[in-house]
Design a protein around this motif. Structure first.
Motif, PDB file in Angstrom:
ATOM      1  N   ALA A  13       0.263   1.377 -11.702  1.00 19.84           N
ATOM      2  CA  ALA A  13       0.781   2.380 -12.638  1.00 19.84           C
ATOM      3  C   ALA A  13       1.260   3.616 -11.890  1.00 19.84           C
ATOM      4  CB  ALA A  13      -0.298   2.749 -13.653  1.00 19.84           C
ATOM      5  N   ASP A  14       0.496   4.020 -10.890  1.00 17.94           N
ATOM      6  CA  ASP A  14       0.866   5.216 -10.130  1.00 17.94           C
ATOM      7  C   ASP A  14       2.113   4.948  -9.282  1.00 17.94           C
ATOM      8  OD1 ASP A  14       0.738   7.792  -9.325  1.00 17.94           O
ATOM      9  OD2 ASP A  14      -1.204   7.662  -8.349  1.00 17.94           O
ATOM     10  N   ALA A  15       2.204   3.749  -8.718  1.00 22.21           N
ATOM     11  CA  ALA A  15       3.400   3.407  -7.942  1.00 22.21           C
ATOM     12  C   ALA A  15       4.633   3.398  -8.844  1.00 22.21           C
ATOM     13  CB  ALA A  15       3.221   2.039  -7.281  1.00 22.21           C
ATOM     14  N   PHE A  16       4.490   2.820 -10.034  1.00 24.50           N
ATOM     15  CA  PHE A  16       5.646   2.738 -10.928  1.00 24.50           C
ATOM     16  C   PHE A  16       6.059   4.110 -11.447  1.00 24.50           C
ATOM     17  CE2 PHE A  16       7.700   1.986 -15.071  1.00 24.50           C
ATOM     18  CZ  PHE A  16       8.799   1.268 -14.609  1.00 24.50           C
ATOM     19  N   ARG A  52      13.528   0.158  -1.962  1.00 24.67           N
ATOM     20  CA  ARG A  52      13.422  -0.159  -0.521  1.00 24.67           C
ATOM     21  C   ARG A  52      12.126   0.380   0.063  1.00 24.67           C
ATOM     22  NH1 ARG A  52      18.849   1.059  -0.890  1.00 24.67           N
ATOM     23  NH2 ARG A  52      18.546   3.180  -0.105  1.00 24.67           N
ATOM     24  N   SER A  53      11.693   1.557  -0.420  1.00 28.96           N
ATOM     25  CA  SER A  53      10.450   2.134   0.071  1.00 28.96           C
ATOM     26  C   SER A  53       9.261   1.256  -0.306  1.00 28.96           C
ATOM     27  CB  SER A  53      10.260   3.548  -0.496  1.00 28.96           C
ATOM     28  OG  SER A  53       9.015   4.078  -0.099  1.00 28.96           O
ATOM     29  N   SER A  67      -1.312  -6.096   7.284  1.00 34.43           N
ATOM     30  CA  SER A  67      -1.264  -5.589   8.665  1.00 34.43           C
ATOM     31  C   SER A  67      -1.786  -4.166   8.800  1.00 34.43           C
ATOM     32  CB  SER A  67       0.175  -5.657   9.196  1.00 34.43           C
ATOM     33  OG  SER A  67       1.025  -4.788   8.458  1.00 34.43           O
ATOM     34  N   GLU A  68      -1.884  -3.435   7.667  1.00 34.52           N
ATOM     35  CA  GLU A  68      -2.435  -2.083   7.688  1.00 34.52           C
ATOM     36  C   GLU A  68      -3.356  -1.919   6.494  1.00 34.52           C
ATOM     37  OE1 GLU A  68       0.469   1.085   8.196  1.00 34.52           O
ATOM     38  OE2 GLU A  68       1.896  -0.334   9.073  1.00 34.52           O
ATOM     39  N   GLU A  69      -4.178  -0.864   6.517  1.00 36.40           N
ATOM     40  CA  GLU A  69      -5.101  -0.633   5.407  1.00 36.40           C
ATOM     41  C   GLU A  69      -4.312  -0.282   4.138  1.00 36.40           C
ATOM     42  OE1 GLU A  69      -8.361  -1.256   5.415  1.00 36.40           O
ATOM     43  OE2 GLU A  69      -7.923  -2.006   7.423  1.00 36.40           O
ATOM     44  N   PRO A  70      -4.710  -0.842   2.992  1.00 37.61           N
ATOM     45  CA  PRO A  70      -3.920  -0.662   1.763  1.00 37.61           C
ATOM     46  C   PRO A  70      -3.800   0.792   1.315  1.00 37.61           C
ATOM     47  CG  PRO A  70      -5.986  -1.826   1.311  1.00 37.61           C
ATOM     48  CD  PRO A  70      -5.826  -1.778   2.784  1.00 37.61           C
ATOM     49  N   LEU A 115      -1.032   2.330   3.258  1.00 38.56           N
ATOM     50  CA  LEU A 115       0.269   1.845   2.790  1.00 38.56           C
ATOM     51  C   LEU A 115       0.651   2.515   1.476  1.00 38.56           C
ATOM     52  CD1 LEU A 115      -0.033  -1.991   3.565  1.00 38.56           C
ATOM     53  CD2 LEU A 115       1.187  -0.248   4.876  1.00 38.56           C
ATOM     54  N   PHE A 116      -0.322   2.628   0.562  1.00 37.13           N
ATOM     55  CA  PHE A 116      -0.031   3.269  -0.720  1.00 37.13           C
ATOM     56  C   PHE A 116       0.388   4.721  -0.516  1.00 37.13           C
ATOM     57  CE2 PHE A 116      -0.906   5.683  -4.510  1.00 37.13           C
ATOM     58  CZ  PHE A 116      -0.415   4.876  -5.528  1.00 37.13           C
ATOM     59  N   GLN A 117      -0.337   5.413   0.344  1.00 37.60           N
ATOM     60  CA  GLN A 117      -0.015   6.822   0.586  1.00 37.60           C
ATOM     61  C   GLN A 117       1.351   6.970   1.252  1.00 37.60           C
ATOM     62  OE1 GLN A 117      -3.795   7.712   2.647  1.00 37.60           O
ATOM     63  NE2 GLN A 117      -4.075   9.373   1.183  1.00 37.60           N
ATOM     64  N   ALA A 118       1.705   6.002   2.101  1.00 35.32           N
ATOM     65  CA  ALA A 118       3.026   6.057   2.733  1.00 35.32           C
ATOM     66  C   ALA A 118       4.117   5.926   1.682  1.00 35.32           C
ATOM     67  CB  ALA A 118       3.148   4.943   3.774  1.00 35.32           C
ATOM     68  N   PHE A 119       3.861   5.123   0.646  1.00 31.37           N
ATOM     69  CA  PHE A 119       4.854   4.956  -0.414  1.00 31.37           C
ATOM     70  C   PHE A 119       4.844   6.131  -1.390  1.00 31.37           C
ATOM     71  CE2 PHE A 119       5.580   3.589  -4.853  1.00 31.37           C
ATOM     72  CZ  PHE A 119       6.950   3.383  -4.762  1.00 31.37           C
TER      73      PHE A 119
END
Length: 681
Positions: free
Chosen positions: A620-623, A638-639, A650-653, A656-660
């Motif tokens: 929900a937060d990503a969307f 793309r992000s 390959s990396e901690e989730p 990855l979430f914070q990067a997005f």
């Protein structure tokens, strides 16, 4: 022996695979692997290239054979295959335990991690080694010889018990049916459900209609059938499956199976130094402690239950005022909820079916993926499948093939219920430098086309298809070339539902619905009035839906966290306790829901069912970022592709979430999206 399961071809030759090929293939691979593992573990100075990569090669050969066997057992189950599957499962469980307790192999991995050039490996390679060392510990490598043997025994017994649980549910589900000769008894059922019931009768060489416990048959009865007695009977048969009660009471009873599973899981966790199996479960998840999970679920419950209680009160009032029903029972909830939905929003799932022919939905879903992630998907009728109505697809980007998948949409005899994605082949770069492409199995259980008419889906079924396709994209769009952190591999279990739940959002927006929905006869788009009604009804009874999922999550987690061998928790008692805490629908005394809760007793969700809600917060937060920028915003798509789908495990989730998203996730996004309480949009 020319065994097709030993083939190293990318796509399995399904037309040539026989049950008699299966066990010899597994035996051959396990024998080969054991010899090579011993040699690899004994080398003096192991490195990534001389140890880890060759081990991945052995794992991949085994996975490529076993993934096909396990899949066929799920979609074409019969007595002969079931027995072969069980024997192979025993051998694989023994091999897996053997491997995880191989001290020489563990020490070789430790030597790789201690090398001065370890830091020069890629992040995916280092993550792979670190995961392997973690899994050696969780597999009992540090235990004494006696405890290792106990661990091996427990693991083998758990595999057998889980398989038994699954078989009991399948047998109980497929055995019961109700033969009906008078159409009046089925008054209220939509035409699509009636035709499905006629087809089920014909398959049994019977006249009239047959109702089964498969979801495409069960659900319409509970939602539309005016015959309250029939609703009661079907409900009772469904919620007493594989139990001591009901029409088949005692025949496939999972009560003792559950008790033995819980006892062994607890013993396994204690062997490894955990207080309970819930703690063991969290060793591979994003959530860190049992208190964190219980706090998360409790907060969602506190936010949601008042609204759920209000929705239930409204439903009772509606049933009493409109239909004179003052004793609303569990088998009435779906029926009167649907009546209330129709009165309030003038829409029902059946109203929408004509605009969701399966073929159109599938091509529209592919168009969504193309716009978001820049991939093209084409059907390949030349590829062998295991069933005539299964289709194979090629996924490409800018003309280059990047993945393949199989789509198996329809329910049939011998096919496990539900919907799922499983890997057939994993993307990785092998010993020879060759890049193996990912291949996925996508499976649903929709009502098949009948009498030359197309299969028409409910909107719920559309979201189910998108959900599984989201898992598939996670598996197929990875760019990781290290097998055990590629795609969904190595992803924390409470993050693995992020892409699947995320993709469901495109079933709810006018811009994406224009790609998915078209009338099966005229090709016309979904009319605006129906679209507006669909969107208005989106959060109908969302509080009740939320607490229902929280009930399952709390039951599962508390069951595993609070179990003690001195006073073993009875799953039925725990279920009642949790329902008193969170549920708003009163369940009858005969309800035996735990006995068919395959997710936690026969799947991978033991002490992890909360993962659905945990990942729903992430989704929900990503969307919400797409809601801010546009649901087909190219840069945001793309992000998500680069930061989530391509990275696999390959990396901690959380990283990855914070990067997005640019920050940690917030539970408010889910409550807002669900229209719950003060967070309602």
């Amino acid at each position: 022996m020319n065994n097709p399961l030993l083939s190293q071809e990318l796509l399995p030759p399904f037309k040539h695979i026989r049950i008699e090929h299966m066990e010899p293939a597994i035996d051959q691979i396990l024998s080969d692997n054991r010899v090579q593992i011993n040699a690899l573990a004994a080398q003096p100075e192991p490195s990534w290239d001389t140890l880890v990569l060759p081990v991945h090669n052995l794992d991949d050969r085994l996975n490529n054979a076993w993934s096909v066997i396990a899949h066929l057992n799920g979609v074409m189950n019969n007595d002969e295959l079931r027995e072969v599957y069980k024997r192979c499962l025993d051998k694989l469980t023994e091999y897996s335990t053997e491997l995880s307790q191989n001290e020489a192999l563990c020490n070789a991995y430790k030597a790789v991690a201690a090398r001065c050039d370890f830091a020069q490996l890629s992040e995916a390679q280092r993550q792979s080694v670190n995961h392997s060392l973690r899994d050696f510990h969780l597999g009992g490598v540090d235990l004494s010889p006696e405890d290792k043997q106990q661990y091996a025994d427990l693991t083998r017994e758990l595999a057998e018990l889980s398989s038994k649980f699954s078989d009991n549910v399948l047998d109980a589900t497929q055995h019961w049916f109700r033969h009906i000769t008078e159409a009046d008894e089925l008054a209220g059922l939509p035409d699509s459900a009636l035709e499905g019931a006629r087809q089920a009768a014909r398959q049994r060489d019977l006249d009239g209609y047959v109702i089964t416990l498969d979801f495409p048959s069960f659900y319409p009865v509970m939602t539309y059938c005016d015959n309250r007695k029939l609703r009661h009977d079907v409900y009772e048969a469904y919620v007493t499956r594989a139990s001591d009660l009901g029409p088949d009471g005692g025949r496939w009873d999972n009560t003792p199976v559950m008790a033995e599973i819980l006892k062994r899981r607890h013993a396994l966790a204690r062997l490894l130094g955990f207080n309970n199996y819930a703690e063991r479960s969290l060793a591979t998840k994003m959530a860190r402690t049992t208190d964190e999970v219980l706090g998360f679920l409790t907060r969602l419950g506190e936010e949601s239950r008042p609204q759920a209680q209000q929705e239930m009160a409204e439903l009772k009032q509606f049933a009493a005022d409109t239909y004179g029903v003052d004793d609303l029972a569990a088998w009435d909830i779906g029926y009167y909820s649907e009546k209330l939905r129709q009165q309030r929003y003038d829409i029902s799932p059946e109203t929408l079916r004509p605009w969701f022919p399966a073929d159109r939905v599938v091509t529209g879903m592919f168009a969504v993926a193309e716009r978001l992630f820049g991939v093209q998907i084409e059907i390949r009728p030349d590829v062998e499948t295991w069933q005539d109505d299964v289709t194979a697809y090629r996924v490409s980007r800018e003309g280059e093939t990047i993945a393949w998948f199989y789509l198996d949409l329809y329910a049939r005899k011998g096919k496990r219920g539900g919907a799922w994605m499983a890997d057939c082949r994993v993307r990785w770069r092998n010993l020879q430098g060759h890049l193996q492409l990912p291949v996925a199995f996508l499976t649903c259980n929709f009502t098949a086309p009948v009498n030359g008419q197309p299969a028409l889906l409910t909107h719920d079924e559309v979201t189910t298809l998108f959900h599984e396709f989201g898992h598939g994209l996670h598996h197929m769009l990875t760019r990781v070339e290290v097998a055990d952190v590629s795609g969904i591999n190595g992803v924390a279990w409470d993050a693995v539902e992020l892409p699947s739940q995320f993709l469901e959002n495109w079933c709810w927006h006018p811009e994406s619905l224009a790609l998915i929905a078209a009338h099966h006869e005229t090709g016309e788009p979904l009319p605006d009035d129906l679209l507006q009604k669909l969107l208005a009804a989106k959060n109908f009874q969302s509080g009740m839906q939320m607490v229902r999922q929280l009930e399952f999550s709390l039951f599962d987690f508390r069951l595993h966290a609070e179990f003690t061998p001195e006073a073993p928790t009875n799953p039925l008692d725990m279920h009642r306790q949790v329902r008193e805490q969170i549920a708003v629908v009163e369940a009858p005394a005969f309800n035996r829901f735990p006995n068919a809760f395959s997710h936690i007793f026969a799947g991978g969700y033991a002490a992890g069912y909360y993962s659905y809600k945990w990942a729903e917060v992430l989704a929900a937060d990503a969307f919400s970022l797409f809601e801010e920028r546009g649901i087909f915003d190219g840069a945001t798509g793309r992000s998500f592709l680069h930061n989530i789908l391509e990275k696999g495990g390959s990396e901690e989730p959380m990283a990855l979430f914070q990067a997005f998203r640019g920050r940690e996730p917030s539970v408010t996004a889910l409550l807002n999206q669900s229209g719950i309480g003060r967070h309602a949009a």
